[in-house]
Design an enzyme around this catalytic site. Structure first.
Site, PDB file in Angstrom:
ATOM      1  N   ARG A 223       0.889  -1.196  -0.035  1.00 45.81           N
ATOM      2  CA  ARG A 223      -0.198   0.014  -0.011  1.00 45.81           C
ATOM      3  C   ARG A 223       1.152   1.327  -0.067  1.00 45.81           C
ATOM      4  O   ARG A 223       0.404   2.306   0.717  1.00 45.81           O
ATOM      5  CB  ARG A 223      -0.949   0.061   1.142  1.00 45.81           C
ATOM      6  CG  ARG A 223      -1.833  -0.901   1.189  1.00 45.81           C
ATOM      7  CD  ARG A 223      -2.852  -0.803   0.033  1.00 45.81           C
ATOM      8  NE  ARG A 223      -3.514  -2.360   0.222  1.00 45.81           N
ATOM      9  CZ  ARG A 223      -2.908  -3.284  -0.516  1.00 45.81           C
ATOM     10  NH1 ARG A 223      -1.926  -3.061  -1.188  1.00 45.81           N
ATOM     11  NH2 ARG A 223      -3.584  -4.615  -0.486  1.00 45.81           N
TER      12      ARG A 223
ATOM     13  N   SER B  60     -11.002   0.229   3.625  1.00 46.19           N
ATOM     14  CA  SER B  60     -10.127  -0.126   5.063  1.00 46.19           C
ATOM     15  C   SER B  60      -9.432   1.233   5.226  1.00 46.19           C
ATOM     16  O   SER B  60      -8.826   1.892   4.654  1.00 46.19           O
ATOM     17  CB  SER B  60      -9.176  -1.220   4.698  1.00 46.19           C
ATOM     18  OG  SER B  60      -9.671  -2.193   4.225  1.00 46.19           O
TER      19      SER B  60
ATOM     20  N   GLU C  31      -4.595   4.126   6.046  1.00 42.90           N
ATOM     21  CA  GLU C  31      -4.480   3.957   4.695  1.00 42.90           C
ATOM     22  C   GLU C  31      -4.513   5.256   3.766  1.00 42.90           C
ATOM     23  O   GLU C  31      -4.001   5.588   3.069  1.00 42.90           O
ATOM     24  CB  GLU C  31      -5.648   2.780   4.286  1.00 42.90           C
ATOM     25  CG  GLU C  31      -4.815   2.345   2.972  1.00 42.90           C
ATOM     26  CD  GLU C  31      -5.545   0.966   2.548  1.00 42.90           C
ATOM     27  OE1 GLU C  31      -5.683  -0.184   2.873  1.00 42.90           O
ATOM     28  OE2 GLU C  31      -6.263   1.045   1.582  1.00 42.90           O
TER      29      GLU C  31
HETATM   30  C1  LIG Z   1     -15.613   1.090  -0.643  1.00 39.55           C
HETATM   31  C2  LIG Z   1     -14.053   1.179  -0.879  1.00 39.55           C
HETATM   32  C3  LIG Z   1     -13.108  -0.205  -1.068  1.00 39.55           C
HETATM   33  C4  LIG Z   1     -11.778  -0.091  -1.277  1.00 39.55           C
HETATM   34  N1  LIG Z   1     -11.108  -1.274  -1.414  1.00 39.55           N
HETATM   35  C5  LIG Z   1      -9.699  -0.966  -1.900  1.00 39.55           C
HETATM   36  C6  LIG Z   1      -8.905  -2.196  -1.885  1.00 39.55           C
HETATM   37  O1  LIG Z   1      -9.309  -3.192  -1.654  1.00 39.55           O
HETATM   38  N2  LIG Z   1      -7.605  -2.008  -2.126  1.00 39.55           N
HETATM   39  C7  LIG Z   1      -7.007  -0.801  -2.332  1.00 39.55           C
HETATM   40  O2  LIG Z   1      -5.856  -0.495  -2.411  1.00 39.55           O
HETATM   41  N3  LIG Z   1      -7.804   0.301  -2.147  1.00 39.55           N
HETATM   42  C8  LIG Z   1      -9.315   0.428  -1.721  1.00 39.55           C
HETATM   43  N4  LIG Z   1     -10.020   1.662  -1.525  1.00 39.55           N
HETATM   44  C9  LIG Z   1      -9.381   2.739  -1.578  1.00 39.55           C
HETATM   45  C10 LIG Z   1      -9.291   3.534  -2.941  1.00 39.55           C
HETATM   46  O3  LIG Z   1     -10.563   3.129  -3.610  1.00 39.55           O
HETATM   47  C11 LIG Z   1      -7.992   3.356  -3.675  1.00 39.55           C
HETATM   48  O4  LIG Z   1      -6.866   3.612  -3.017  1.00 39.55           O
HETATM   49  C12 LIG Z   1      -8.105   3.940  -5.030  1.00 39.55           C
HETATM   50  O5  LIG Z   1      -6.962   3.625  -5.785  1.00 39.55           O
HETATM   51  C13 LIG Z   1      -8.208   5.594  -4.868  1.00 39.55           C
HETATM   52  O6  LIG Z   1      -8.601   6.002  -6.275  1.00 39.55           O
HETATM   53  P1  LIG Z   1      -9.273   7.721  -6.340  1.00 39.55           P
HETATM   54  O7  LIG Z   1      -9.171   7.738  -7.824  1.00 39.55           O
HETATM   55  O8  LIG Z   1     -10.421   7.615  -5.664  1.00 39.55           O
HETATM   56  O9  LIG Z   1      -7.951   8.370  -5.608  1.00 39.55           O
HETATM   57  P2  LIG Z   1      -8.329   9.691  -4.804  1.00 39.55           P
HETATM   58  O10 LIG Z   1      -8.941   9.290  -3.333  1.00 39.55           O
HETATM   59  O11 LIG Z   1      -9.009  10.929  -5.694  1.00 39.55           O
HETATM   60  O12 LIG Z   1      -7.021  10.164  -4.328  1.00 39.55           O
HETATM   61  C14 LIG Z   1      -5.878   9.370  -3.524  1.00 39.55           C
HETATM   62  C15 LIG Z   1      -4.767   9.964  -3.426  1.00 39.55           C
HETATM   63  O13 LIG Z   1      -4.162   9.856  -4.990  1.00 39.55           O
HETATM   64  C16 LIG Z   1      -3.676  11.024  -5.378  1.00 39.55           C
HETATM   65  N5  LIG Z   1      -4.108  11.102  -6.581  1.00 39.55           N
HETATM   66  C17 LIG Z   1      -5.222  10.854  -7.387  1.00 39.55           C
HETATM   67  N6  LIG Z   1      -5.022  10.695  -8.644  1.00 39.55           N
HETATM   68  C18 LIG Z   1      -3.800  11.133  -8.912  1.00 39.55           C
HETATM   69  C19 LIG Z   1      -3.271  11.589 -10.048  1.00 39.55           C
HETATM   70  N7  LIG Z   1      -3.754  11.285 -11.213  1.00 39.55           N
HETATM   71  N8  LIG Z   1      -2.015  12.013  -9.882  1.00 39.55           N
HETATM   72  C20 LIG Z   1      -1.183  12.015  -8.779  1.00 39.55           C
HETATM   73  N9  LIG Z   1      -2.030  11.844  -7.636  1.00 39.55           N
HETATM   74  C21 LIG Z   1      -3.154  11.459  -7.598  1.00 39.55           C
HETATM   75  C22 LIG Z   1      -4.574  12.185  -4.716  1.00 39.55           C
HETATM   76  O14 LIG Z   1      -4.031  13.139  -4.507  1.00 39.55           O
HETATM   77  C23 LIG Z   1      -4.395  11.386  -3.133  1.00 39.55           C
HETATM   78  O15 LIG Z   1      -3.461  11.590  -2.786  1.00 39.55           O
HETATM   79  C24 LIG Z   1     -11.297   1.282  -1.257  1.00 39.55           C
HETATM   80  C25 LIG Z   1     -12.228   2.560  -1.127  1.00 39.55           C
HETATM   81  C26 LIG Z   1     -13.496   2.310  -1.066  1.00 39.55           C
HETATM   82  C27 LIG Z   1     -14.099   3.454  -0.716  1.00 39.55           C
END
Ligand SMILES: Cc1cc2nc3c(=O)[nH]c(=O)nc-3n(C[C@H](O)[C@H](O)[C@H](O)COP(=O)(O)OP(=O)(O)OC[C@H]3O[C@@H](n4cnc5c(N)ncnc54)[C@H](O)[C@@H]3O)c2cc1C
Length: 362
Positions: A170, A248, A354
């Site tokens: 992670r 998580s 996380e």
């Molecule tokens: C119901 C649920 C289940 C989940 N299950 C998992 C799982 O099984 N495994 C797991 O690893 N995660 C899980 N997650 C966490 C999350 O979905 C992941 O980490 C996902 O990759 C985040 O993507 P996002 O586009 O929503 O990022 P955001 O929440 O928008 O951003 C997260 C971080 O990434 C940065 N970021 C986003 N896009 C970019 C970009 N293009 N360039 C540079 N920085 C960027 C942001 O600045 C921030 O620091 C879960 C979340 C939820 C709500």
């Protein structure tokens, strides 16, 4: 030097509606960037104005302060998917703004192995390298071959290979030492056409066995993963009362093997761990032992459905902190601190969160 104000710039945009947790105050400025050029121009404007920059994807791993964000929120929505064959593999390149799960669905339906266990995870492609997104024994560092970025220090575009991303559990350089330095523009995953699915987790094995599936296809594994996730409220379902979360909230802690044994022995000695029951523990990198954060949390007396104001522990998953409706970021963080402190006081283990905190200390 004055830099042109980007077209389409909005002001005072609420961030709670742009995050799955549903908390957070307004962004002072907000821009949707549909191309690498518009992301670069907006970043240059923010720098010239002396404004902090927050890159936003699907908002599924963010806890934003109730005060909001005092700079520019750059919503990176660069689209496009490109497929190329290479040495018996397939290189799938997706724009940072492509939604992640439809990309997984496409890979599975084409018969390309490598991301099937990552089904049902919310968010966009651009964030997947950030925390080396993973689930059920698979993570994106296994398939990522290239990440194209905009380096905000130099304003230049660059390509990073897998080694250059410094992935961990992670974790990656994007989340750690180079936090805030790069805008990720697109990501290339190398997949295996006709490859066998990965089934490494007991939960997944049980689900497949319950369906009478002995030799699962990629599609079977995708379906089983989504079924297991749904039971834990780990897919976003508008009808699920546990839907407002970041998934998580804590990572599973990795401790020296001897420490894990000490904890187990102490629990047995005090009678909380009955003979015949084992503390969940799994081998981790460098001889360490990975413990289950959820199991430890439950042993502190906290349980699913526990409430603190409008924040609570999911009724379906001990590791998820949910906004039960109308929660503030402060309420969510107060509950998360309570969980962290109880585990520290009971086991001497520091749980690491996380999600990414914006404008909040944890
Ligand atoms: C119901 C649920 C289940 C989940 N299950 C998992 C799982 O099984 N495994 C797991 O690893 N995660 C899980 N997650 C966490 C999350 O979905 C992941 O980490 C996902 O990759 C985040 O993507 P996002 O586009 O929503 O990022 P955001 O929440 O928008 O951003 C997260 C971080 O990434 C940065 N970021 C986003 N896009 C970019 C970009 N293009 N360039 C540079 N920085 C960027 C942001 O600045 C921030 O620091 C879960 C979340 C939820 C709500």
């Amino acid at each position: 030097m004055s830099v042109t104000r980007p077209a389409g710039l909005a002001e005072s945009v609420s961030l709670s509606g742009l995050s799955t947790l549903g908390v957070g105050g307004p962004a002072r400025y907000y821009l949707r960037a549909g191309s690498a050029a518009s992301a670069a121009a907006a970043a240059a404007w923010a720098r010239a104005e002396g404004l902090p920059l927050l890159v936003l994807g699907g908002g599924s791993n963010l806890v934003v302060a109730d005060e909001g964000f005092p700079g520019l929120v750059l919503h990176v929505l660069v689209r496009g998917v490109d497929v190329a064959g290479a040495n018996g593999g397939v290189e799938l390149t997706a724009g940072a703004g492509e939604p992640w799960d439809p990309l997984v669905a496409r890979a599975v339906s084409e018969g390309w192995a490598g991301v099937e266990c990552l089904s049902g995870i919310p968010g966009l492609v651009g964030a997947t390298p950030m925390q080396n997104v993973g689930a059920y024994g698979q993570d994106v560092s296994e398939t990522i071959t290239r990440v194209r970025v905009l380096d905000l220090r130099t304003g230049e575009r660059e390509e990073l290979g897998r080694e250059g991303c410094r992935f961990g559990y992670r974790d990656s350089r994007f989340k750690r030492e180079d936090r805030g330095r790069y805008v990720i523009l697109d990501v290339t995953y190398r997949l295996r056409p006709g490859g066998a699915p990965s089934v490494k987790y007991a939960d997944l094995e049980r689900q497949l066995a319950a369906q009478g599936i002995r030799t699962p296809t990629l599609a079977d594994v995708r379906r089983a993963v989504i079924d297991v996730r749904r039971r834990k409220s780990m897919v976003i379902d508008p009808d699920d009362p546990n839907r407002r979360s970041v998934g998580s909230f804590f990572m599973n802690p990795v401790v020296p093997a001897g420490r894990a044994q000490q904890i187990e022995d102490a629990l047995r000695a005090e009678g909380t761990l009955p003979a015949g029951e084992r503390m969940p523990a799994f081998p981790a990198a460098n001889g360490g032992t990975k413990l289950s954060a959820a199991w430890l949390i439950e042993r502190t007396g906290l349980h699913r459905g526990y409430r603190r104001g409008n924040a609570g522990i999911s009724t379906n998953h001990t590791l998820a902190i949910v906004n039960c409706g109308g929660a503030t970021a402060q309420e969510v963080v107060a509950l998360a601190r309570e969980v962290r402190d109880r585990v520290r006081d009971r086991f001497g283990i520091a749980l690491v969160p996380e999600p990414v905190f914006v404008g909040l200390e944890f």
